[in-house]
Design a protein around this motif. Structure first.
Motif, mmCIF file in Angstrom:
data_model
loop_
_atom_site.group_PDB
_atom_site.id
_atom_site.type_symbol
_atom_site.label_atom_id
_atom_site.label_comp_id
_atom_site.label_asym_id
_atom_site.label_seq_id
_atom_site.Cartn_x
_atom_site.Cartn_y
_atom_site.Cartn_z
ATOM 1 N N ASN A 100 -51.839 46.916 22.525
ATOM 2 C CA ASN A 100 -53.189 47.115 23.081
ATOM 3 C C ASN A 100 -53.774 46.086 23.363
ATOM 4 N N SER A 101 -54.654 46.030 24.201
ATOM 5 C CA SER A 101 -55.656 44.869 24.703
ATOM 6 C C SER A 101 -56.702 44.906 23.533
ATOM 7 N N LEU A 102 -57.008 43.757 22.890
ATOM 8 C CA LEU A 102 -57.692 43.379 21.884
ATOM 9 C C LEU A 102 -58.752 42.306 22.343
ATOM 10 N N ASP A 103 -59.964 42.653 22.126
ATOM 11 C CA ASP A 103 -61.213 41.567 22.434
ATOM 12 C C ASP A 103 -61.371 41.161 20.992
ATOM 13 N N LEU A 160 -59.912 43.680 12.733
ATOM 14 C CA LEU A 160 -58.755 43.544 12.113
ATOM 15 C C LEU A 160 -58.680 42.475 10.883
ATOM 16 N N ASP A 212 -60.004 33.774 18.407
ATOM 17 C CA ASP A 212 -59.623 34.275 19.646
ATOM 18 C C ASP A 212 -59.655 32.738 20.612
ATOM 19 N N GLY A 222 -62.429 43.569 18.044
ATOM 20 C CA GLY A 222 -61.230 44.018 17.525
ATOM 21 C C GLY A 222 -60.594 42.985 16.688
ATOM 22 N N LEU A 223 -60.488 41.703 17.034
ATOM 23 C CA LEU A 223 -59.761 40.748 16.182
ATOM 24 C C LEU A 223 -60.481 40.462 14.826
ATOM 25 N N SER A 252 -49.293 42.200 21.131
ATOM 26 C CA SER A 252 -50.249 43.394 20.747
ATOM 27 C C SER A 252 -49.737 44.347 21.871
ATOM 28 N N ARG A 262 -48.712 48.559 16.024
ATOM 29 C CA ARG A 262 -49.797 48.086 16.959
ATOM 30 C C ARG A 262 -49.230 46.580 17.690
ATOM 31 N N HIS A 263 -48.132 46.314 17.216
ATOM 32 C CA HIS A 263 -47.549 45.131 18.005
ATOM 33 C C HIS A 263 -45.982 45.234 18.180
ATOM 34 N N ASN A 310 -52.677 38.839 24.995
ATOM 35 C CA ASN A 310 -52.195 40.041 23.861
ATOM 36 C C ASN A 310 -51.133 39.328 23.005
#
Length: 148
Positions: A12-15, A22, A95, A18-19, A10, A69-70, A44
């Motif tokens: 950007n950082s994704l929590d 998506l 996650d 956010g996952l 990724s 985004r990745h 990430n």
């Protein structure tokens, strides 16, 4: 029926939220073209499994590879399969870096396998599929905990 597994990083950082957002976005689109799968986030790093009609999986993989985004899109496994591992899941998120509904020993074993895949030392399709089956088993045992 086609299955494709890829890894990427990724931008950007994704929590977890956010996952889940998506996966919700992807699920709506995937359902229309009969794609199922799982998106795993580890820090990430992404690992995603896509399954469905060959044309739909290939088309989606091309779009994903170009998604800004990745980066580092790398196919770990691609091939024909007789049966879906994720029937009924247009897209589910996990996650692994934050929460996972299994005991510590199982979590560690799955995490180690994923780390080997991400590091490039494990590329055998059957080993990856077996790890995915373990994850699937634990997710199916926890249907009330979406996104975990």
């Amino acid at each position: 029926m086609r299955r494709l597994i890829y890894i990427s990083e990724s931008i950007n950082s994704l929590d977890t939220n956010g996952l889940l957002a998506l996966c919700s976005e992807f699920a709506r689109r995937n359902e229309r073209v009969e794609i199922s799968g799982l998106l795993i986030l580890i820090g990430n790093q992404f690992m995603q499994v896509l399954e469905g009609p060959e044309d739909a999986v290939e088309s989606l993989a091309l779009r994903i590879a170009q998604d800004p985004r990745h980066r580092g899109f790398t196919i770990v496994f691609e091939g024909a399969v007789d049966k879906r591992a994720f029937a009924g899941w247009s897209m589910r998120g996990l996650d692994l870096g934050r929460s996972f509904p299994v005991d510590h020993k199982t979590r560690h074993a799955i995490r180690s396998c994923i780390d080997e895949i991400l590091a490039g030392s494990r590329r055998d399709g059957e080993q990856v599929i077996e790890m995915i089956r373990q994850i699937t088993h634990h997710l199916r045992a926890s249907p009330t905990r979406p996104g975990i």
